[in-house]
Structures are given as C-alpha cells and as structure tokens.
Design an enzyme around this catalytic site. Structure first.
Site, PDB file in Angstrom:
ATOM      1  N   ILE A 631       0.522  -0.813   0.054  1.00 59.36           N
ATOM      2  CA  ILE A 631      -0.178  -0.183   0.230  1.00 59.36           C
ATOM      3  C   ILE A 631       0.548   1.271  -0.143  1.00 59.36           C
ATOM      4  O   ILE A 631       0.047   2.197  -0.271  1.00 59.36           O
ATOM      5  CB  ILE A 631      -1.235   0.326   1.144  1.00 59.36           C
ATOM      6  CG1 ILE A 631      -0.060   0.076   2.804  1.00 59.36           C
ATOM      7  CG2 ILE A 631      -1.857  -0.333   1.140  1.00 59.36           C
ATOM      8  CD1 ILE A 631      -0.532   0.421   3.282  1.00 59.36           C
ATOM      9  N   GLY A 634       8.067   2.991   2.279  1.00 62.52           N
ATOM     10  CA  GLY A 634       8.950   3.726   3.380  1.00 62.52           C
ATOM     11  C   GLY A 634       9.516   4.267   3.203  1.00 62.52           C
ATOM     12  O   GLY A 634      10.783   3.545   2.518  1.00 62.52           O
ATOM     13  N   PHE A 636      12.691   2.749   4.422  1.00 62.93           N
ATOM     14  CA  PHE A 636      13.318   2.098   4.178  1.00 62.93           C
ATOM     15  C   PHE A 636      12.871   0.710   3.866  1.00 62.93           C
ATOM     16  O   PHE A 636      13.757  -0.154   3.798  1.00 62.93           O
ATOM     17  CB  PHE A 636      13.462   1.399   6.072  1.00 62.93           C
ATOM     18  CG  PHE A 636      14.153   2.298   7.005  1.00 62.93           C
ATOM     19  CD1 PHE A 636      15.767   2.267   6.878  1.00 62.93           C
ATOM     20  CD2 PHE A 636      13.711   2.657   8.446  1.00 62.93           C
ATOM     21  CE1 PHE A 636      16.042   3.025   7.735  1.00 62.93           C
ATOM     22  CE2 PHE A 636      14.099   4.055   8.562  1.00 62.93           C
ATOM     23  CZ  PHE A 636      15.605   3.984   8.648  1.00 62.93           C
ATOM     24  N   GLY A 637      11.572   0.893   3.326  1.00 61.27           N
ATOM     25  CA  GLY A 637      11.468  -0.114   2.254  1.00 61.27           C
ATOM     26  C   GLY A 637       9.970  -0.363   2.819  1.00 61.27           C
ATOM     27  O   GLY A 637       9.209   0.711   2.189  1.00 61.27           O
ATOM     28  N   LYS A 657       5.269  -2.908   7.842  1.00 60.60           N
ATOM     29  CA  LYS A 657       6.720  -2.129   7.530  1.00 60.60           C
ATOM     30  C   LYS A 657       7.557  -3.017   7.102  1.00 60.60           C
ATOM     31  O   LYS A 657       7.772  -4.197   8.269  1.00 60.60           O
ATOM     32  CB  LYS A 657       6.877  -0.657   8.340  1.00 60.60           C
ATOM     33  CG  LYS A 657       5.952  -0.223   8.097  1.00 60.60           C
ATOM     34  CD  LYS A 657       6.994   1.298   9.165  1.00 60.60           C
ATOM     35  CE  LYS A 657       5.644   2.367   9.109  1.00 60.60           C
ATOM     36  NZ  LYS A 657       6.541   3.518  10.265  1.00 60.60           N
ATOM     37  N   ASP A 750       7.909  15.544  15.396  1.00 60.56           N
ATOM     38  CA  ASP A 750       7.659  15.761  13.638  1.00 60.56           C
ATOM     39  C   ASP A 750       5.880  15.662  13.953  1.00 60.56           C
ATOM     40  O   ASP A 750       4.902  15.104  12.646  1.00 60.56           O
ATOM     41  CB  ASP A 750       8.100  14.662  13.511  1.00 60.56           C
ATOM     42  CG  ASP A 750       8.068  14.196  11.672  1.00 60.56           C
ATOM     43  OD1 ASP A 750       7.485  16.117  11.466  1.00 60.56           O
ATOM     44  OD2 ASP A 750       8.306  14.680  11.370  1.00 60.56           O
TER      45      ASP A 750
END
Length: 990
Positions: A631, A634, A636-637, A657, A750
């Site tokens: 979907i 990110g 890292f992957g 993830k 953040d």
C-alpha cells in the site's frame, strides 16, 4: 385458493397439534360465542322447509356421547330446495360474526342411481332483523330476503356409514360476514340435493380484550365489521404516567383488527419524573428512597450521585448533603461537590524585583476538576507591630491575579527590603455557594533575602534492583550558602501523597529499599538559611528488574572518571564553590548520552541495540503473518496491508513495514529503533505495535492497521463532511495521545497531520516516531529543512527548535497548534505556498496563522496559545485536553466564529478586506485573497470585471469548477466586501 378460515381449520390435525393448543388458547380467549350446538343433547328446534327436508336426529360421536344433528338426503327427485333456519341470534354488539360448521357429505360417486341429481355442496345465508319476526312463512324460503354468505363444499366425503351409524369423514369450515347493523340475525342452510349431516354449528365474534400496553390501558373493543377493519381505541395513561410528546401525535391509541388482535399503536405514555417502569411497561413505580429520575421517559431510576440523597420516594432530584453543592452549570444528575482544600507545598523564588510563587494542587479538589487559584498580596511591617495592608496597584501578576489555572504566578514591581505575605486561595465553581471561606496557603517573603532557585536537572549515577544513586548540580542562583538538599520520591504507580523524603548534605544521594523494576518519581530542592527553594521538575528513574536485564551505563573507564568527578563536585559543594566549566561539559555529556532512565527509555542508551528490541518489542513468528497488498513505501522499504493470526486466536488486519534487502547494520538498527520506541507506549490514541520479525527475512515491524490512512489526506478527501464537534473530537484524541507521550517524557519532534493515522471509527492515533532519532538532512523533501545536522519540519516546528534545536514537550505543543489549524481547514497546507525561510521570518515578526473558514473563536484562541513565542507560556497537553473536553461538554462555545483574538500576535494573513481601488483586474483580486489557482476558471467563464464577479452566487462558483467548501466561502466573503465597495450592499461584517 383456500380462505384463511379453511387453512386455520385444517391445521387442527397432524404434527401441528401442540402449536394449535397454544393458538386456540389465544384465539378462544378473544372469542365470544353467540350460538353453539356442540353440547346440545336435547331438541334444538330449528325450522325446516319443507317439513320432509332437513331432519333433526340424535347420534353418538366418536367418544360415544349423544349429540343432536340435522340430516338431509333427498336425492330421488331433481330440483331439491330444502331449507333449515336457526332461531333468532342476538348479535350483542358484534359488527362481524364467524360461523364454524362441522358437517359430513356422502360421496355422489358411491350412489350411482342418483348420481345425476346428487350434490356435495350446500349454501349458507343470513338475514338481519331488529326483532324476532320468523314464522313458517317468513322470511320467505327463497334467496330474495336472504343474503348469501358462501356455497360450502366438502373437502372430505364418505361412501358409506359404518355399522354403528357414526360418521367417518368430518369437514370443518369457517365463514364470516358483516357488517351487522340490526339487533340480531338468522342463519339458513339450503340443500340442493346432497346427502349430508350438519353435525355442529358455532357462531361467534372477535373482540380485543382489555390490555395495558406502553403504560396505557385500553378497554375491551369489538372487532370491525369488515375483515380489514381497524377499530381505533383511545387509551388512558396508567397512574404516574403521562403522554409522551410525539410530533404529530393526537393521543394514545391502539387499533383492533378484524381478528380481534391489537395492532398499530399511535402515541405512547411514559413514566413521570420520579417514577420508573415495572411489570414490563404495565405500571409506573415511585423511585425508592436514595434514587431519583429527573425527567419523563423510560429510563430507570438512578442511585443518587456522590454526596447527595433522596429522602422521599418518587424524587426527581437528589438534594446535596451539607457542605456539598452543585454549580449552575452542573446537571441535576451530577454529583454534589465541595470546595477544595488549601494548596500544598507553596514555595517562592526571588528573581530581581519579582517573586515566582509555585505550589501543588490541593489534596482534596472537592470532587471537581475546575479548580482555580486567586492570589492575595499584603505588605506587612517588618519591625513594629501593625496590621498588613493590601498591595498597591503597582504590583503586577503574570499571567493574572485571579482565576489562575496553573500552579504558578510571577509577582512583579515589588519594593526592596519589604516583608510581603502571599495567600494562595483554591476555589472552584461551588465556592461562591458555600458559606465557608476559601481554603488558602500562606507564605512570607522578604525582598531583602531569597531562597535558592530550583535545580534544573538530575542524573542517575547507578541503579540496582533495590536502590538508585542520583546526582544533581547546584541551583543556578544559590542566593546564599547551601546547607543541604531534600530529595522527595514516590512510586509512580501510587498516589503522590505517599511520598518519602531524605536529606543529603552533598549533591548526590542513594535511595535504598526500593522495589525491583519499579518506576519512581524524584524531585529535589536546596535549603539556605532563608529556607527551602522550590522543588525541581519531576524526573523518572527505574530500578533494575530482578532477572538478568542489563543496565544502561557508560564504559567502565568513564564510570570511574564520573564517580571521581562527582566526589569532587560533592567536595566543591561542601566548600561552597561554584561549578567549573568541566562540570558543565560533564553534565552535557551525561545528558546527551541519555543516562537518565526515565519512564520512556531511549534505545540508544543500550550498548547492544538488539537488547532494546528484545525488551520492548515482541518477536512474531513469520508464519503467523500473511501479506496481502503493498500500500506504500517508507524510508527503509515497503508498507503492506496483511493479516496476523496467532494460534488459538482470531485473525485481524495489520500494517507491515518491511526492511528492503541489501541493508546495512546501521539501517537495520535505525529501522528497528522505531519499534523499540513504539513498543514502550500503550494508549488508545498512540499507534499500537503488534511486534517485530527479526529472525527471518525480510525484517518487519507489525502495527495495528488504520483503515483511513493519514489524517491530512483523509480530511482533504472528506472536506466539509464533518461537524465542528466531530473535528474537535479528533483533536481531543490527538491531544490525549500527546498528553500520554509527554507524561512519558517523550518528545515527538514531528507532530503533524500527516503523522496522525485514522481508523474506521474516526479514532486518531499519533504515529511516526522517526524524528526522535538523529536523521541526516534530506534536501529532496521540501517539508523538511536541514539544520545542525538534523532535518526539521519548518512549518510545524517551534521557533526555539528551529533556531537552537531545543525540542521539548512545549515545542510539541506548538506543533499541535499547527495540527489544529490543519484539521479545521480540512488538510490545507500550513502557510500555503510560502517558502520555509518566509515562514521563519514571519513567525519571528510575531505573525500567526489566521482562523480557517468557520473555525470557532475558542479553537483559534487555543491555537494562538500554543503559538506563544515564550515556550513557558504555552499550555501543557493536560490543559489542552481539559479545554477540549469543556468544548465537547458545552458545544455552544463552538458557535462563535471569527478571529475573536485579543492576543498580541498578528494573523499571518489578515482578514481585512482587499483594497479594491488599488486592484485593477480579477487576477489581482484572486491573488490578494490567495485564490490565484482559479484564474483560468474565471477567464474561461468570462468573469473579468468586478461588476460581473460581484453578482456571483454559490451555484456560479460550483458551475465554474470551484468545489472546495473552504475556498467557496473565502471567495463569497470577499465578494460580499466587493459589493460594499461597489455600493451594492450596506456594509456587513465578514
């Protein structure tokens, strides 16, 4: 097709017998019999014509009981016309009657000699009359004066009679007729050539019985004259009930159908205030002593809330006990509350000509959360006896003198060498109702002397399963010789009142007799000859577990140097010398290494990062996971949607993830560190970590799945579809999650709508804990700007964090204010198309974002509070949650819109109207109201002059392709102002 009566009659036999027992019990309870020959043993005496037609005889039924029947069997001659008439039957108020016939018929095929003239049917008639006028001649024996009901045909016929004369085949038929209007009626049976026996006749009618339904009683009611009739019956509310107000209702009514059944209720009654339902809505009973019911309705009585009582049955409200009250804003079912006790641990700190007073909440809040504080300042004589007098108007209180919501106040413009007395009163919304004076705490302050300032921080030197050794620096302003320190501590899981203290003559202490694996709260304060200074802020430290859990510590050689330096610091403290620059560097090193083991434990403090993963994240067997769809992607992957199924448990959806192949050890450590952080949190408004997969490839982080994705894109998709109250509910959830993280001493760094996830129930959860780590600058992402080796989301970040990388919970509060603006503007980009540098410059000049369209004033004021330049003046997340809760409880506060701000900060984009005389065309006007994106829409529609634009409506905007609700409102507001300029309208306030 068989009639309903035929079907009902045939159901008597077969496997339905048990059901029919119940059915007939119900039906017969609704029948009233007018005629029944089933029990007759003597002559019935009905009239037959001609005399040799129908014959009354006695026979025995299948139970050997003698019964009277009527028989006819004249088939020798064709054209038979044999009549049998009953006596006069009074209808007794019935509008429609039913006739149940038991009869048998000889099979014509078994009588071949008369087969041509034989019949297997007969006809049923009725005749109405007000009096019994029947004779041998009247009514006449032909169809004229009679009304036909039906021709009755047999379902079963027999071919012969057994030797005992018993009938072997019996038929049961039911027919009904109406409406009946006269006093009574006769029945007649016409035979046209059948060989039959009329065994029994039952005449009855239906009526609906008296009933109590929905707290209303209805009288016995006769069924209507037609099969489909509904006879309306007005009801009367039972005792202690009243008619419920229903739109369009004209009283309480039930309707009786043609089968004697109640149906179609209109209106209803409900138990009065002070009474509740009993006996399945049959009656209303007074609330017992000690309980109440405030309004009319079906709700049960409730036990009196705290500190109230109901001395009599049937109470509509519980009376407050002595010394307890309800405020004007409390509901009648709210508990009664008292006034708060005095504030605790009042202390002060002198800074120049000002005094900073701090205190703790009262031990007893009176059962309320709306506690406020008032400050009374008095000047007192120092040497001669005399009375104290109120301070003059020159003394200033920041933020205010009365109605304080925080446990601190700064008093300025005090005179030198004067003795002051300060009283801190604790009040709440019922204080003014009480005859008792507000409780207060008192402290004397001499401006010629001052206590030490607060101690800024504490550090953990070492810890064991039952002890913790802590150190701290000297106060920034000792204001004299430090005599000793007082360390206060308590178990975080217990009440703050169960605290312990110990005294140390040095700035290091070891606390003994602690429990393994427990988190403790510590505060410390210094004492001089003047007295104790204020306690430091709360710090959280945890003892070691009882097992083999490793301790996060410095390298062995540095520990030795650290203990040597701390011993040196203790000696320096006893010698009353100031700390050295080396001490400051050491404290900075300790702080950056994260040696303080707080409630949130920084994974970087572990020598082996895998230990942090094992401690805070559960390992999941990869066979339990099924990845169904990719979907997104990110850092890292890939990010996937999938399902998790633990053995013996139900399967549920999760987000996964994955770490891309070819990763380095550093990338693996960075990837899993987010799981080490997330695994420490457990809150309904913080994303939940299911676990990790580290023992197979690919490495995975598994979290709960949030169906609606990120909040910013979700709001943009749903623009204008939520009420203000729903949006405030989302904001409340985010604030609750941040309050939890702040209490854990975790700083997010953040916080933005893109990092809030939304599930199918519109629950918002804080996610993405990436900026808690040091990240490399990423110039390709315009959201972030590199600063001091770290990427920072400029539009969401507080000024001190942008300039000095000073990240705290207060900087998270600033970011939360931006999230509020994002939510109320349905995902609009903060500061629109301004550059990051323009945003920094504007904020530095005290400009702030204006309220989004239709944003309630109270919400924008809360945003402005979050954007205070001085971080100490920003609210805490606890206060934000409390403020939003008050808005949700009293939605009327959300109705006022506009800027409504008395804050000194100026809106970033002023809501003042554009200077139309200075604008020459539509393009300049659209740029002035920040709607330049729609220039082409206006050009294509020929909207080029202000004269034409001023006549536009909402439908015109939709027609030219402007569909965003917020943009429509902004343009229409500006058109209103344009009309004022063009003298088309009286001035209006926009």
């Amino acid at each position: 097709m068989d009639s309903n009566a035929d079907i009902s009659a045939r159901r008597v036999s077969g496997m339905d017998w048990l059901w029919m027992v119940c059915f007939f019990h119900l039906v017969t309870s609704l029948e009233e019999i007018l005629l029944d020959t089933t029990g007759e043993t003597s002559e019935i005496g009905w009239t037959s014509h001609p005399p040799d037609g129908w014959e009354e005889v006695s026979v025995r039924d299948d139970k050997e009981r003698q019964i009277r029947t009527f028989q006819v069997c004249n088939m020798d001659e064709p054209g038979q016309n044999n009549w049998l008439r009953t006596h006069f039957i009074e209808r007794r108020g019935a509008h429609r009657v039913h006739v149940r016939l038991h009869f048998s018929v000889r099979d014509c095929a078994s009588m071949r000699t008369v087969a041509s003239t034989c019949k297997e049917t007969f006809t049923l008639y009725y005749h109405q009359s007000n009096v019994d006028i029947a004779s041998q001649e009247l009514p006449e024996w032909h169809e004229g004066p009679w009304t036909k009901v039906d021709t009755i045909a047999a379902d079963e016929s027999f071919s012969q009679v057994d030797r005992t004369g018993k009938v072997v085949r019996m038929n049961v038929k039911v027919r009904s007729f109406g409406p009946l209007t006269k006093h009574g009626f006769y029945l007649a049976f016409q035979d046209s050539g059948a060989c039959m026996s009329l065994v029994a006749v039952q005449v009855f009618f239906y009526k609906c019985p008296a009933v109590v339904k929905g707290f209303a009683s209805f009288p016995e009611t006769f069924a209507g004259g037609e099969k489909t009739s509904l006879v309306e019956s007005p009801g009367t509310c039972v005792a202690n009930a009243e008619e419920a107000s229903t739109t369009g209702s004209s009283g309480v009514r039930l309707h009786c159908n043609g089968e004697g059944e109640w149906m179609v209720a209109t209106g209803r009654c409900s138990c009065k205030a002070g009474y509740q339902s009993v006996d399945n809505e049959q009656a209303c009973q007074a609330c017992p002593i000690g309980s109440f019911k405030a309004s009319v309705g079906d709700d049960p009585c409730l036990l009196c809330p705290a500190h109230s009582h109901a001395p009599l049955p049937g109470s509509t409200e519980c009376v407050c006990q002595n010394h307890y009250y309800r405020s004007a804003s409390d509901n009648s079912d709210a508990p009664c509350t008292g006034i708060p006790s005095a504030p605790r641990d009042l202390s002060y700190e002198i800074v120049g000509s000002s005094v900073l007073l701090t205190w703790r909440l009262p031990k007893d809040l009176g059962g309320r959360k709306d506690v406020f504080f008032n400050v009374i300042c008095k000047e007192c004589p120092t040497r001669s006896a005399g009375t104290c007098v109120r301070c003059g108007d020159n003394v200033q209180f920041e933020p205010r003198q009365v109605g304080l919501t925080e446990s601190r106040v700064q008093v300025s413009n005090l005179l030198a060498r004067v003795q002051y007395t300060f009283e801190i009163q604790a009040v709440n919304l019922v204080t003014e109702l009480s005859s008792e004076a507000p409780q207060y705490a008192t402290i004397n302050v001499s401006t010629s002397q001052s206590v030490p300032s607060s101690i800024p921080m504490m550090h953990q030197v070492s810890r064991a399963t039952s002890s913790i050794t802590l150190s701290w620096p000297q106060p920034d302003q000792p204001n004299g010789v430090i005599l000793d320190y007082q360390l206060r501590y308590f178990d975080k899981a217990e009440d703050e009142d169960n605290s312990f203290t110990l005294t140390s003559e040095t700035n290091m202490a070891t606390v003994l007799n602690l429990s393994p694996g427990k988190i403790y709260v510590f505060q410390v304060r210094a004492r001089t000859a003047v007295g104790y200074g204020p306690y430091s802020g709360k710090m959280y430290f945890q003892t070691l577990m009882g097992g083999n859990r490793k301790q996060a510590r410095l390298p062995r050689d540095l520990q030795g140097r650290l203990l040597h330096v701390l011993t040196f610091l203790s000696f320096m403290s006893c010698s009353k010398r100031q700390e050295t620059p080396y001490t400051d560097r050491l404290q900075q090193y300790i702080s950056t290494r994260g040696l303080g083991v707080k409630y949130y434990i920084d994974p970087s403090t572990y020598e082996d990062p895998n230990e942090a993963i094992r401690e805070f994240a559960k390992e999941i067997d990869v066979s339990f996971i099924k990845i169904e769809e990719v979907i997104g992607s990110g850092e890292f992957g890939e990010v996937c949607f999938g399902r998790l199924k633990h053995p013996g448990k139900r399967e549920y959806t999760v987000a996964i993830k994955t770490l891309k192949s070819g990763y380095t050890d550093e990338q693996r450590r960075e990837f899993l560190s987010e799981a080490s952080i997330m695994g420490q949190f457990e809150h309904p408004n913080v994303i939940h970590l299911e676990g990790v997969v580290t023992k197979s490839r690919p490495v995975m982080i598994v979290t709960e799945f949030m169906e609606n994705g990120s909040l910013d894109s979700f709001l943009r998709q749903k623009e204008g579809q939520f009420s203000v109250l729903q949006l405030v509910g989302m904001l409340r959830g985010i604030a609750a999650g941040m309050r939890y993280l702040s209490d854990m001493n975790y700083v997010h760094r953040d916080l933005a709508a893109r990092n809030i996830l939304v599930n199918s129930n519109l629950v918002c959860k804080v996610s993405d804990f990436g900026l808690s780590r040091f990240l490399e600058d990423d110039a390709s992402n315009p959201t972030y700007t590199g600063a001091l080796g770290c990427k920072i989301p400029i539009r969401w970040t507080a000024p001190e964090a942008v300039q000095y990388r000073k990240f705290t919970s207060s900087s998270d509060v600033w970011s939360y204010g931006i999230v509020m603006w994002e939510v109320m503007s349905y995902g609009e980009r903060p500061y629109w198309d301004m550059s990051n540098q323009d945003v920094i410059n504007a904020i530095d000049q005290d400009y702030r974002l204006p309220p989004p369209p239709d944003c309630p004033t109270v919400l924008h004021l809360l945003m402005l509070d979050c954007w205070q330049k001085e971080r100490v003046q920003r609210p805490k997340f606890e206060q934000i949650v409390s403020a939003l809760d008050k808005m949700i409880r009293k939605p009327s506060a959300l109705k006022a819109t506009g800027t409504g701000s008395s804050r000194p900060s100026q809106p970033l984009l002023s809501n003042s109207p554009p200077d139309f005389p200075s604008l020459s065309n539509a393009h300049e006007w659209l740029d002035a109201i920040k709607m330049g994106r729609y220039k082409e829409n206006f050009d294509q529609a020929g909207l080029i002059t202000f004269e034409i634009i001023s006549r536009m409506t909402l439908e015109d905007l939709q027609r030219i392709g402007i569909t965003l609700v917020g943009h429509q409102k902004r343009i229409l507001n500006s058109i209103q102002l344009m009309k004022v300029h063009l003298n088309q309208l009286e001035p209006v306030e926009v």
